[in-house]
Design a protein around this motif. Structure first.
Motif, mmCIF file in Angstrom:
data_model
loop_
_atom_site.group_PDB
_atom_site.id
_atom_site.type_symbol
_atom_site.label_atom_id
_atom_site.label_comp_id
_atom_site.label_asym_id
_atom_site.label_seq_id
_atom_site.Cartn_x
_atom_site.Cartn_y
_atom_site.Cartn_z
ATOM 1 N N ALA A 20 0.925 -1.230 -0.158
ATOM 2 C CA ALA A 20 -0.010 0.215 0.039
ATOM 3 C C ALA A 20 0.874 1.243 -0.110
ATOM 4 N N GLY A 21 2.240 1.214 -0.657
ATOM 5 C CA GLY A 21 2.969 2.429 -0.705
ATOM 6 C C GLY A 21 3.552 2.394 0.669
ATOM 7 N N LEU A 67 -4.133 0.590 4.729
ATOM 8 C CA LEU A 67 -3.291 1.418 5.515
ATOM 9 C C LEU A 67 -3.299 0.737 6.898
ATOM 10 N N ASN A 68 -2.228 1.071 7.445
ATOM 11 C CA ASN A 68 -2.179 0.467 8.829
ATOM 12 C C ASN A 68 -2.866 0.772 9.784
ATOM 13 N N ARG A 128 -5.419 6.438 12.085
ATOM 14 C CA ARG A 128 -4.925 7.895 12.055
ATOM 15 C C ARG A 128 -4.042 8.285 10.825
ATOM 16 N N HIS A 129 -3.363 7.170 10.483
ATOM 17 C CA HIS A 129 -2.595 7.313 9.166
ATOM 18 C C HIS A 129 -3.658 7.209 8.073
ATOM 19 N N TYR A 130 -4.727 6.505 8.145
ATOM 20 C CA TYR A 130 -5.712 6.622 7.033
ATOM 21 C C TYR A 130 -6.378 7.905 6.914
ATOM 22 N N GLU A 131 -6.761 8.351 8.042
ATOM 23 C CA GLU A 131 -7.332 9.935 8.039
ATOM 24 C C GLU A 131 -6.604 11.044 7.263
ATOM 25 N N THR A 132 -5.309 10.849 7.856
ATOM 26 C CA THR A 132 -4.323 11.650 7.263
ATOM 27 C C THR A 132 -4.153 11.679 5.705
ATOM 28 N N VAL A 133 -4.031 10.398 5.141
ATOM 29 C CA VAL A 133 -3.722 9.941 3.801
ATOM 30 C C VAL A 133 -5.194 10.756 3.168
ATOM 31 N N CYS A 134 -6.365 10.213 3.605
ATOM 32 C CA CYS A 134 -7.615 10.650 2.944
ATOM 33 C C CYS A 134 -7.725 12.287 3.042
ATOM 34 N N THR A 135 -7.179 13.066 4.049
ATOM 35 C CA THR A 135 -7.329 14.328 3.946
ATOM 36 C C THR A 135 -6.602 14.961 3.001
ATOM 37 N N THR A 160 3.733 10.814 1.881
ATOM 38 C CA THR A 160 2.679 10.326 1.848
ATOM 39 C C THR A 160 2.424 8.833 2.383
ATOM 40 N N PHE A 161 3.248 7.948 2.152
ATOM 41 C CA PHE A 161 3.202 6.854 2.700
ATOM 42 C C PHE A 161 1.868 6.074 2.317
ATOM 43 N N ALA A 162 1.727 5.723 1.081
ATOM 44 C CA ALA A 162 0.207 5.478 0.721
ATOM 45 C C ALA A 162 0.373 5.288 -0.939
ATOM 46 N N PRO A 163 -0.528 4.436 -1.452
ATOM 47 C CA PRO A 163 -0.331 3.860 -3.010
ATOM 48 C C PRO A 163 -0.475 5.236 -3.986
#
Length: 476
Positions: A278-279, A324-325, A328-335, A380-383
């Motif tokens: 997932a990047g 995503l793990n 908190r990280h998921y919400e950051t990426v979505c933002t 970003t640490f995401a795909p």
């Protein structure tokens, strides 16, 4: 029913002394899968006391005996592969086959490399550098080391930390990431079956526990893989005790694609290397920098490959990559995806995966970004892959090097001379040519600038965990 986790200290699982707990949550379902303690000062003190006591004997164990222990642990990892996979999958949601191949099997292989490296420490040859005196060098273990591992590859990062430290003769207190402790605890139990008690200790907790480790007077070195901010805190607190630090702090890897590259092959590879895990990989492709004459064609190729990638399924066998793990990280990426600047264009993806119950994000390609954009400058640490244009080699180098991170990069071209220039001029700890992301135990991994310092893997990492002593004998 979720399990209650315990620290591993002096060869046994023990309850933490504190009263605070935290939930370990599956990123696939969002449900609690375990309860983990937040270890406090008494727990950290006990772990370091066990490591100090064990070091008194472990430092004098022969390299061949350290090798035997590391080889035995590698064997046990393979024997308990299913257990390690399930423990990690509960915490990360990674596809089980990926954990088995990329962390358990690869981790066992890396331990076997470190087992051999235990017997290959080098120093200057003994000689008479001053008349009537013979000098030589001893390489010695540092002592007790504190280690903090991240949540993106919990088992592999633990191997990268403990392998060289144990090979060099150190003892360890390790804290895994708060959201992914379970595979590290299985590894600790297996290590307890082959190493003397106290050689490897694991304490569970959050950032406050990590702070206790770095500020403790015992460790001679603190090693962390994590964010730049976490590394800065570790370096600052370790400085108070004049401790060594080893910092691997993330990346923002560019892939420079020239018109003469095999474009179809490059596009397929870059999507693979940009969405793997997932990047959530410090070396993942995040910035695709494309020669202007092929920009539109290559973007179409990237988009076509991205649409082939599958994620978001509760059945991990159907996923090319997992969620995503953590929330908190998921919400950051979505933002970040909601706040893409108006001058940029989302070619594909750009949103959470449809119908997914966990923290899944679609593979995303964004064009039209500018060098100063957060999507270009910050991890970003995401795909998510951004695409930029360049016209000249000088511009490609400027765009590539124009971020604070300097961990990994790649150049895609069939021009050998150009490739040689770029491997020289790209300011990153690793430069791949016509590939990306691939690592081997024999070669060092580590970056420059804000990506930190120190090397994982290879003999260089073993040397990180040693000190050099000069010995001089008078000959008369």
């Amino acid at each position: 029913m979720s399990s209650r986790l315990e620290n591993f200290i002096n060869g046994a699982f023990v309850e933490a002394t504190g009263s605070s707990d935290m939930d370990v949550v599956s990123p696939v379902s969002g449900e609690r899968v375990a309860v983990s303690p937040i270890s406090e000062a008494a727990d950290v003190d006990a772990a370091f006391a066990a490591a100090r006591e064990a070091f008194a004997a472990w430092k004098s164990v022969t390299p061949s005996e350290r090798q035997r222990c590391l080889l035995a642990l590698a064997d046990k990892m393979e024997e308990h592969s299913d257990e390690l996979v399930e423990a990690q999958h509960r915490n990360t949601g990674q596809p089980r086959r990926i954990i088995a191949e990329e962390e358990v099997a690869a981790g066992a292989d890396q331990l076997r490399f470190f087992a051999g490296a235990a017997r290959l420490l080098e120093g200057r040859g003994a000689a008479e550098y001053m008349g009537g005196h013979t000098s030589y060098v001893r390489r010695e273990p540092l002592g007790v080391v504190a280690q903090i591992t991240p949540w993106n590859f919990p088992l592999m990062m633990a191997i990268w930390k403990i392998g060289p430290a144990l090979a060099a003769g150190n003892t360890i207190v390790l804290k895994p990431a708060e959201s992914t402790p379970e595979s590290t605890l299985v590894l600790a139990r297996l290590a307890g079956e082959v190493f003397p008690a106290g050689v490897l200790n694991v304490v569970l907790g959050d950032g406050s526990t990590g702070k206790l480790l770095t500020e403790h007077p015992t460790p001679a070195m603190v090693a962390i893989t994590g964010s730049v901010r976490a590394g800065q805190h570790v370096a600052a607190s370790a400085a108070e005790g004049v401790k060594r630090t080893h910092l691997e702090l993330g990346g923002k890897a560019p892939a420079v694609v020239f018109a003469d590259a095999d474009l179809a092959k490059a596009a397929e590879a870059l999507i693979t290397f940009g969405t793997f895990n997932a990047g959530q990989d410090c070396t993942a492709v995040t910035r695709v920098i494309v020669e202007d004459s092929i920009h539109d064609e290559f973007v179409d190729l990237l988009a076509a490959e991205a649409r082939k990638v599958t994620t978001g399924h509760s059945d991990d066998a159907k996923n090319d990559f997992g969620p995503l793990n953590n929330v908190r990280h998921y919400e950051t990426v979505c933002t970040k995806l909601k706040n893409i600047p108006a001058h940029a264009t989302v070619v594909t993806g750009g949103a959470p995966s449809e119908d997914a119950t966990g923290f899944f994000v679609e593979p995303t390609i964004i064009t039209g970004v500018r060098q100063e954009d957060e999507l270009v400058q910050e991890e970003t640490f995401a795909p998510v892959l951004t695409v930029q244009r360049f016209s000249t080699e000088e511009e490609a180098i400027e765009l590539s090097n124009g971020v604070e991170y300097a961990l990994a990069s790649s150049v895609w071209t069939t021009n050998h001379t150009r490739a040689m220039r770029f491997t020289r001029d790209l300011d990153f700890g690793c430069v791949w040519v016509n590939t990306h992301l691939l690592l081997v135990a024999e070669m060092p991994h580590g970056g420059f600038k804000s990506s930190g310092y120190g090397k994982d893997l290879s003999n260089y990492s073993v040397e990180e965990y040693t000190r050099v002593k000069h010995i001089m004998h008078a000959l008369d």
